[in-house]
Design a protein around this motif. Structure first.
Motif, PDB file in Angstrom:
ATOM      1  N   CYS A  57     -52.108   0.652 -49.758  1.00 13.84           N
ATOM      2  CA  CYS A  57     -52.919   1.600 -50.528  1.00 13.84           C
ATOM      3  C   CYS A  57     -54.384   1.263 -50.296  1.00 13.84           C
ATOM      4  O   CYS A  57     -54.807   0.125 -50.490  1.00 13.84           O
ATOM      5  CB  CYS A  57     -52.585   1.507 -52.016  1.00 13.84           C
ATOM      6  SG  CYS A  57     -53.647   2.544 -53.051  1.00 13.84           S
ATOM      7  N   CYS A  60     -56.153   0.494 -54.129  1.00 14.81           N
ATOM      8  CA  CYS A  60     -55.875  -0.768 -54.824  1.00 14.81           C
ATOM      9  C   CYS A  60     -55.525  -1.898 -53.875  1.00 14.81           C
ATOM     10  O   CYS A  60     -55.364  -3.048 -54.310  1.00 14.81           O
ATOM     11  CB  CYS A  60     -54.774  -0.576 -55.862  1.00 14.81           C
ATOM     12  SG  CYS A  60     -53.104  -0.401 -55.174  1.00 14.81           S
ATOM     13  N   SER A  62     -52.793  -2.652 -52.427  1.00 10.83           N
ATOM     14  CA  SER A  62     -51.435  -3.177 -52.517  1.00 10.83           C
ATOM     15  C   SER A  62     -50.692  -2.976 -51.205  1.00 10.83           C
ATOM     16  O   SER A  62     -50.800  -1.925 -50.564  1.00 10.83           O
ATOM     17  CB  SER A  62     -50.660  -2.489 -53.647  1.00 10.83           C
ATOM     18  OG  SER A  62     -49.314  -2.930 -53.661  1.00 10.83           O
ATOM     19  N   ASP A  64     -47.324  -4.323 -51.331  1.00 11.53           N
ATOM     20  CA  ASP A  64     -45.990  -4.669 -51.829  1.00 11.53           C
ATOM     21  C   ASP A  64     -45.037  -3.500 -51.558  1.00 11.53           C
ATOM     22  O   ASP A  64     -45.227  -2.417 -52.103  1.00 11.53           O
ATOM     23  CB  ASP A  64     -46.064  -4.966 -53.324  1.00 11.53           C
ATOM     24  CG  ASP A  64     -44.727  -5.412 -53.908  1.00 11.53           C
ATOM     25  OD1 ASP A  64     -43.701  -5.349 -53.203  1.00 11.53           O
ATOM     26  OD2 ASP A  64     -44.716  -5.818 -55.087  1.00 11.53           O
ATOM     27  N   LYS A  66     -42.313  -2.711 -52.713  1.00 11.01           N
ATOM     28  CA  LYS A  66     -41.703  -2.178 -53.937  1.00 11.01           C
ATOM     29  C   LYS A  66     -42.625  -1.189 -54.656  1.00 11.01           C
ATOM     30  O   LYS A  66     -42.170  -0.467 -55.549  1.00 11.01           O
ATOM     31  CB  LYS A  66     -41.343  -3.323 -54.883  1.00 11.01           C
ATOM     32  CG  LYS A  66     -40.300  -4.292 -54.326  1.00 11.01           C
ATOM     33  CD  LYS A  66     -40.050  -5.436 -55.290  1.00 11.01           C
ATOM     34  CE  LYS A  66     -39.072  -6.445 -54.714  1.00 11.01           C
ATOM     35  NZ  LYS A  66     -38.878  -7.593 -55.629  1.00 11.01           N
ATOM     36  N   LYS A  67     -43.886  -1.189 -54.285  1.00 13.63           N
ATOM     37  CA  LYS A  67     -44.862  -0.340 -54.965  1.00 13.63           C
ATOM     38  C   LYS A  67     -45.094   0.994 -54.264  1.00 13.63           C
ATOM     39  O   LYS A  67     -45.985   1.751 -54.652  1.00 13.63           O
ATOM     40  CB  LYS A  67     -46.199  -1.083 -55.088  1.00 13.63           C
ATOM     41  CG  LYS A  67     -46.134  -2.384 -55.887  1.00 13.63           C
ATOM     42  CD  LYS A  67     -45.699  -2.139 -57.324  1.00 13.63           C
ATOM     43  CE  LYS A  67     -45.733  -3.442 -58.125  1.00 13.63           C
ATOM     44  NZ  LYS A  67     -45.276  -3.228 -59.510  1.00 13.63           N
ATOM     45  N   CYS A  83     -48.566   5.549 -53.430  1.00 10.56           N
ATOM     46  CA  CYS A  83     -48.638   4.235 -54.076  1.00 10.56           C
ATOM     47  C   CYS A  83     -48.297   4.373 -55.558  1.00 10.56           C
ATOM     48  O   CYS A  83     -48.920   5.155 -56.280  1.00 10.56           O
ATOM     49  CB  CYS A  83     -50.040   3.638 -53.917  1.00 10.56           C
ATOM     50  SG  CYS A  83     -50.265   2.060 -54.771  1.00 10.56           S
ATOM     51  N   ARG A  84     -47.320   3.594 -56.004  1.00 12.21           N
ATOM     52  CA  ARG A  84     -46.951   3.592 -57.421  1.00 12.21           C
ATOM     53  C   ARG A  84     -47.727   2.539 -58.215  1.00 12.21           C
ATOM     54  O   ARG A  84     -47.752   2.578 -59.429  1.00 12.21           O
ATOM     55  CB  ARG A  84     -45.446   3.347 -57.576  1.00 12.21           C
ATOM     56  CG  ARG A  84     -44.593   4.457 -56.979  1.00 12.21           C
ATOM     57  CD  ARG A  84     -43.129   4.327 -57.347  1.00 12.21           C
ATOM     58  NE  ARG A  84     -42.516   3.147 -56.738  1.00 12.21           N
ATOM     59  CZ  ARG A  84     -42.056   2.094 -57.419  1.00 12.21           C
ATOM     60  NH1 ARG A  84     -42.163   2.069 -58.725  1.00 12.21           N
ATOM     61  NH2 ARG A  84     -41.492   1.072 -56.788  1.00 12.21           N
ATOM     62  N   HIS A  85     -48.366   1.609 -57.500  1.00 14.77           N
ATOM     63  CA  HIS A  85     -49.049   0.509 -58.185  1.00 14.77           C
ATOM     64  C   HIS A  85     -50.231   0.989 -59.014  1.00 14.77           C
ATOM     65  O   HIS A  85     -50.469   0.502 -60.121  1.00 14.77           O
ATOM     66  CB  HIS A  85     -49.517  -0.529 -57.158  1.00 14.77           C
ATOM     67  CG  HIS A  85     -50.096  -1.763 -57.769  1.00 14.77           C
ATOM     68  ND1 HIS A  85     -51.441  -1.935 -57.954  1.00 14.77           N
ATOM     69  CD2 HIS A  85     -49.500  -2.878 -58.264  1.00 14.77           C
ATOM     70  CE1 HIS A  85     -51.660  -3.113 -58.519  1.00 14.77           C
ATOM     71  NE2 HIS A  85     -50.501  -3.704 -58.716  1.00 14.77           N
ATOM     72  N   CYS A  86     -51.008   1.936 -58.493  1.00 13.78           N
ATOM     73  CA  CYS A  86     -52.173   2.445 -59.236  1.00 13.78           C
ATOM     74  C   CYS A  86     -51.991   3.916 -59.606  1.00 13.78           C
ATOM     75  O   CYS A  86     -52.961   4.662 -59.724  1.00 13.78           O
ATOM     76  CB  CYS A  86     -53.453   2.244 -58.423  1.00 13.78           C
ATOM     77  SG  CYS A  86     -53.470   3.017 -56.785  1.00 13.78           S
ATOM     78  N   ASP A 242     -52.047 -10.592 -61.039  1.00  7.11           N
ATOM     79  CA  ASP A 242     -52.031  -9.472 -60.094  1.00  7.11           C
ATOM     80  C   ASP A 242     -53.094  -9.685 -59.026  1.00  7.11           C
ATOM     81  O   ASP A 242     -54.291  -9.543 -59.285  1.00  7.11           O
ATOM     82  CB  ASP A 242     -52.285  -8.166 -60.851  1.00  7.11           C
ATOM     83  CG  ASP A 242     -52.071  -6.930 -59.998  1.00  7.11           C
ATOM     84  OD1 ASP A 242     -52.058  -7.053 -58.762  1.00  7.11           O
ATOM     85  OD2 ASP A 242     -51.923  -5.834 -60.573  1.00  7.11           O
ATOM     86  N   THR A 244     -53.846  -7.864 -56.574  1.00  8.28           N
ATOM     87  CA  THR A 244     -54.614  -6.667 -56.216  1.00  8.28           C
ATOM     88  C   THR A 244     -55.854  -6.539 -57.100  1.00  8.28           C
ATOM     89  O   THR A 244     -56.870  -5.981 -56.670  1.00  8.28           O
ATOM     90  CB  THR A 244     -53.770  -5.376 -56.326  1.00  8.28           C
ATOM     91  OG1 THR A 244     -53.450  -5.117 -57.689  1.00  8.28           O
ATOM     92  CG2 THR A 244     -52.501  -5.475 -55.499  1.00  8.28           C
TER      93      THR A 244
END
Length: 441
Positions: A57, A60, A62, A64, A66-67, A83-86, A242, A244
């Motif tokens: 991403c 952010c 990231s 990962d 998984k994100k 991206c699911r992280h942000c 975290d 990130t």
């Protein structure tokens, strides 16, 4: 039109910029802004064990696996990874067009006035002076000060010096509650100064403030914007857990920018060049030492909508004495199981800000809360209880911070801190010993 005001220091989704496409393209061609995809696919090297692409991403940072998720996107009419992280800050996907300013940053326009009316103790003055030396040397600095040492006022002194050097500053905190606590105090201390406050749901102004107060997540939105970032409560979740967010802080700094940190419970992974230690509070009274009370069947009682007698008596005593109080619980479920009409708050509670203000103003007797209020809350004559202090969420650092809510005022320097438990843990023991050690110093 001042295009710079739209873009400088920030990473933004094209959809949020209300400018025609031809003007955006013109700025790209003039090399004033750069455009790039929100999510980038990185092809693994031939030596990598991974066979499928790695995604990053670009907001952010990231990586990962998984994100990230892939779905059919209506925007680009094909399968698209996002991206699911942000995600809470708006969707960023492969088809998202992010824009970033490439030109020079504007200089600070206002002439800040330092209008704080307080005075420093000897320890506080020493802390400010040591911090200023680090600022002049361009070194990162940690202020390691007990809860109630007056860290915010010490920060005012350092910021006032940085402003004389024409530095643009961000104060980043892991939690919204701390930002809401700091905002009015900063407005009073630095008049004639643009101060932006950024947190989930807040207004996002154009351009850059002289001082930006922001949750650490909001720094995902910035790129090479600040000369200095001060991380308040640097050990707190989620920043401490975290990577990130650590990257976001570094990304928000100019190439020669410096990170400073403040904490009452610094962890070993914090990196800094110089340190100031303050082992006592500004009013010179000792830290309240927690006491233990057994409460063996509290979970069963609350499930049956009954308040354990010891806890009921403690709450009644605070109400009769007209002392504001906080009761900390290890989970939202247990918080909601508590019978009666006492107000309660947690991370997702829509009335959290309002209820804290009602408690501060004496309009309600107390609050039931999760660890969301373990930091950044200053209320005169506050009393504190922890229910289930033996549970894993109550680490040594969390318990020290919770105890630090008590006795913060010079005219009310004492108070009760009680850990209700069904067995004393090592974390409880370490928290109490640390407080006693600081008092001995």
């Amino acid at each position: 039109m001042n295009y710079q005001e739209y873009f400088e220091g920030k990473i933004q989704d094209r959809k949020t910029i209300h400018l025609p496409d031809n003007e955006i393209q013109q700025l790209v061609e003039q090399d004033l802004i750069v455009s790039y995809p929100g999510v980038k696919a990185i092809t693994p090297s031939r030596f990598s064990m991974l066979k499928s692409p790695i995604f990053q991403c670009m907001r952010c940072q990231s990586t990962d696996p998984k994100k990230f998720a892939t779905h059919y996107c209506l925007n680009c009419a094909k399968n698209c990874t996002y991206c699911r992280h942000c995600l809470s800050m708006g969707k960023v996907a492969q088809c998202t067009q992010l824009l970033k300013w490439k030109g020079t940053l504007s200089s600070i326009q206002d002439t800040p006035l330092f209008t704080w009316q307080g005075s420093y103790s000897t320890d506080q003055r020493r802390a400010v002076d040591e911090w200023i030396v680090s600022c002049n040397q361009g070194k990162s600095h940690l202020v390691n000060a007990v809860c109630g040492a007056g860290k915010t006022e010490i920060m005012f002194g350092a910021i006032q010096h940085l402003l004389t050097l024409n530095k643009r500053i961000a104060v980043a905190c892991p939690r919204t509650d701390v930002i809401l606590e700091l905002e009015p105090r900063f407005q009073d201390a630095f008049t004639n100064c643009r101060i932006d406050s950024l947190y989930g749901g807040s207004e996002k102004p154009l351009g850059l403030g002289t001082i930006t107060l922001a949750t650490t997540h909001q720094l995902y939105r910035f790129h090479e914007a600040f000369d200095v970032v001060i991380i308040d409560e640097a050990d707190a979740f989620p920043y401490s857990a975290d990577q990130t967010l650590v990257k976001a802080v570094k990304k928000s700094l100019k190439s020669d920018g410096v990170i400073h940190m403040i904490s009452a419970t610094p962890t070993k992974n914090l990196l800094f060049d110089t340190e100031t230690v303050l082992p006592r509070r500004f009013h010179q009274h000792p830290l309240p030492v927690p006491r233990y009370e057994k409460l063996l069947t509290y979970e069963k009682s609350l499930k049956n909508k009954k308040i354990p007698p010891k806890l009921a008596n403690w709450i009644s005593k605070q109400i009769e004495s007209n002392c504001p109080f906080l009761v900390f619980f290890p989970s939202v479920r247990m918080l909601e199981e508590f019978p009666g009409d006492l107000k309660r708050v947690h991370a997702e509670h829509p009335m959290r800000k309002n209820y804290v203000q009602l408690l501060r103003n004496g309009k309600i007797p107390g609050l039931l809360t999760t660890t969301i209020l373990e930091r950044g809350i200053t209320i005169r004559n506050l009393q504190v209880a922890v229910v289930g202090a033996e549970q894993a969420i109550f680490t040594k650092e969390a318990l020290i911070q919770i105890a630090g809510r008590v006795g913060r005022a010079a005219d009310a320097p004492t108070g009760d801190v009680v850990f209700f438990h069904r067995g004393v843990t090592e974390e409880m023991h370490r928290a109490k010993k640390e407080i006693e050690k600081l008092n001995a110093l």
